[in-house]
Scaffold this active site. Structure first.
Site, PDB file in Angstrom:
ATOM      1  N   GLY A 154     -54.776  -9.755 -37.680  1.00 50.18           N
ATOM      2  CA  GLY A 154     -56.031  -9.950 -36.704  1.00 50.18           C
ATOM      3  C   GLY A 154     -56.198 -11.478 -36.599  1.00 50.18           C
ATOM      4  O   GLY A 154     -56.073 -12.190 -37.469  1.00 50.18           O
ATOM      5  N   LEU A 155     -57.107 -11.694 -35.444  1.00 50.43           N
ATOM      6  CA  LEU A 155     -57.577 -13.172 -35.146  1.00 50.43           C
ATOM      7  C   LEU A 155     -58.931 -13.290 -35.566  1.00 50.43           C
ATOM      8  O   LEU A 155     -59.457 -12.453 -36.305  1.00 50.43           O
ATOM      9  CB  LEU A 155     -57.046 -13.391 -33.830  1.00 50.43           C
ATOM     10  CG  LEU A 155     -55.453 -13.620 -33.407  1.00 50.43           C
ATOM     11  CD1 LEU A 155     -55.156 -13.831 -31.990  1.00 50.43           C
ATOM     12  CD2 LEU A 155     -54.906 -14.418 -34.403  1.00 50.43           C
ATOM     13  N   ILE A 156     -59.559 -13.841 -34.637  1.00 55.66           N
ATOM     14  CA  ILE A 156     -61.028 -14.437 -35.247  1.00 55.66           C
ATOM     15  C   ILE A 156     -61.905 -13.461 -34.684  1.00 55.66           C
ATOM     16  O   ILE A 156     -61.861 -12.752 -33.540  1.00 55.66           O
ATOM     17  CB  ILE A 156     -61.432 -15.614 -34.703  1.00 55.66           C
ATOM     18  CG1 ILE A 156     -62.657 -16.112 -35.385  1.00 55.66           C
ATOM     19  CG2 ILE A 156     -61.432 -15.666 -33.125  1.00 55.66           C
ATOM     20  CD1 ILE A 156     -62.960 -17.787 -35.193  1.00 55.66           C
ATOM     21  N   THR A 157     -62.909 -13.057 -35.774  1.00 51.48           N
ATOM     22  CA  THR A 157     -64.231 -12.103 -35.228  1.00 51.48           C
ATOM     23  C   THR A 157     -65.266 -12.632 -35.976  1.00 51.48           C
ATOM     24  O   THR A 157     -65.469 -13.463 -36.752  1.00 51.48           O
ATOM     25  CB  THR A 157     -63.750 -10.548 -35.533  1.00 51.48           C
ATOM     26  OG1 THR A 157     -64.451  -9.711 -34.685  1.00 51.48           O
ATOM     27  CG2 THR A 157     -63.529 -10.280 -37.099  1.00 51.48           C
TER      28      THR A 157
ATOM     29  N   ALA B 202     -64.040  -3.510 -33.860  1.00 49.83           N
ATOM     30  CA  ALA B 202     -62.773  -4.119 -34.287  1.00 49.83           C
ATOM     31  C   ALA B 202     -62.150  -3.729 -35.456  1.00 49.83           C
ATOM     32  O   ALA B 202     -63.007  -2.967 -36.217  1.00 49.83           O
ATOM     33  CB  ALA B 202     -63.112  -5.681 -34.542  1.00 49.83           C
TER      34      ALA B 202
ATOM     35  N   GLY C 296     -61.105  -3.596 -42.898  1.00 51.62           N
ATOM     36  CA  GLY C 296     -61.241  -2.116 -41.965  1.00 51.62           C
ATOM     37  C   GLY C 296     -62.006  -2.480 -40.756  1.00 51.62           C
ATOM     38  O   GLY C 296     -61.367  -3.202 -39.805  1.00 51.62           O
ATOM     39  N   ILE C 297     -62.961  -1.794 -40.599  1.00 50.90           N
ATOM     40  CA  ILE C 297     -63.674  -1.428 -39.345  1.00 50.90           C
ATOM     41  C   ILE C 297     -64.920  -2.263 -39.111  1.00 50.90           C
ATOM     42  O   ILE C 297     -65.855  -2.346 -40.158  1.00 50.90           O
ATOM     43  CB  ILE C 297     -63.855   0.119 -38.981  1.00 50.90           C
ATOM     44  CG1 ILE C 297     -62.804   1.043 -39.053  1.00 50.90           C
ATOM     45  CG2 ILE C 297     -64.677   0.420 -37.837  1.00 50.90           C
ATOM     46  CD1 ILE C 297     -62.808   2.419 -39.126  1.00 50.90           C
TER      47      ILE C 297
ATOM     48  N   CYS D  88     -60.954 -11.733 -31.387  1.00 51.55           N
ATOM     49  CA  CYS D  88     -59.626 -11.314 -31.678  1.00 51.55           C
ATOM     50  C   CYS D  88     -58.370 -11.830 -31.001  1.00 51.55           C
ATOM     51  O   CYS D  88     -57.509 -11.290 -30.663  1.00 51.55           O
ATOM     52  CB  CYS D  88     -59.802  -9.763 -31.392  1.00 51.55           C
ATOM     53  SG  CYS D  88     -60.901  -8.837 -32.430  1.00 51.55           S
TER      54      CYS D  88
END
Length: 229
Positions: free
Chosen positions: A88-91, A154, A167-168, A185
């Site tokens: 995944g990308l940025i969060t 996410a 994870g979540i 994301c």
């Protein structure tokens, strides 16, 4: 599958904890499982589910080169910035967000050592929570869980020999302004939402945890045991 044969997952609520420390907790648990796998000691594997609320932090996954110039800017908003080994990308993670880190060996669960099916069951877990709140949530071609075109949760994971980490992140009553500084994301033109925003009332992490655990238990066909911190 009989009840006595269901895998056991040990649940530990870490409370409020910085991202780096929670990552160390995951790494320790993952190493212990990998050691058991190496010795083929499957019976004594301790699958874990860590619940945590992070201090403000922006994280990026393995595709992180595009964010090199963003680190200092994002830190000026009062958040940490970390590069991780998840997909995944940025969060963003922060107060008011329920973060759950399953550190489990997929070979003992109903996902049959499939990372794709594992992600699907994580998504179904969140969809189940939303349903219990009276909200209709769905998946799309983009990983995560959505209410219409608004992202409420996410998902970013890592796997080593089918042992999971990361994870979540489910938005409960998080300050959504944190997401305005990034393209969450990497999805342009998409909103981020929360349980509180959708229900027009304050939905806390404490209120959400029992629903999360019930949904996780259902979708991963497991028994839960609780461990003190």
């Amino acid at each position: 599958m009989g009840l006595e044969k269901l895998p056991v997952v040990f649940v530990q609520n870490l409370g409020k904890m910085c991202f780096k420390k929670a990552l160390d907790v995951q790494k320790t648990a993952s190493k212990q499982i990998l050691k058991k796998l190496a010795s083929k000691d499957f019976e004594s594997i301790e699958n874990c589910l860590f619940l945590v609320e992070h201090e403000p932090v922006y994280t990026v996954g393995i595709r992180n080169k595009q964010y090199v110039k963003d680190e200092e800017k994002l830190k000026t908003f009062g958040a940490d910035f970390l590069v991780t080994d998840r997909g995944g990308l940025i969060t963003f993670h922060g107060p008011g967000q329920l973060v759950a880190y399953p550190v489990i060996y997929l070979g003992q669960f109903n996902v049959n050592k499939s990372m794709k099916l594992y992600v699907k069951q994580l998504e179904n877990t969140i969809i189940g929570i939303c349903h219990n709140f009276g909200l209709t949530a769905t998946t799309t071609s983009d990983v995560g869980v959505w209410i219409n075109d608004r992202k409420i949760a996410a998902i970013g994971i890592h796997g080593t020999r089918y042992v999971t980490s990361h994870g979540i992140a489910l938005n409960c009553n998080v300050d959504l302004n944190w997401f305005s500084h990034i393209v969450p994301c990497g999805l342009e033109g998409k909103e981020v939402t929360s349980l509180s925003k959708e229900l027009q009332r304050d939905v806390t992490i404490k209120e959400t945890i029992p629903l999360f655990l019930d949904s996780f238990k259902k979708h991963f066909a497991c028994n839960l045991q609780y461990k003190d911190t």
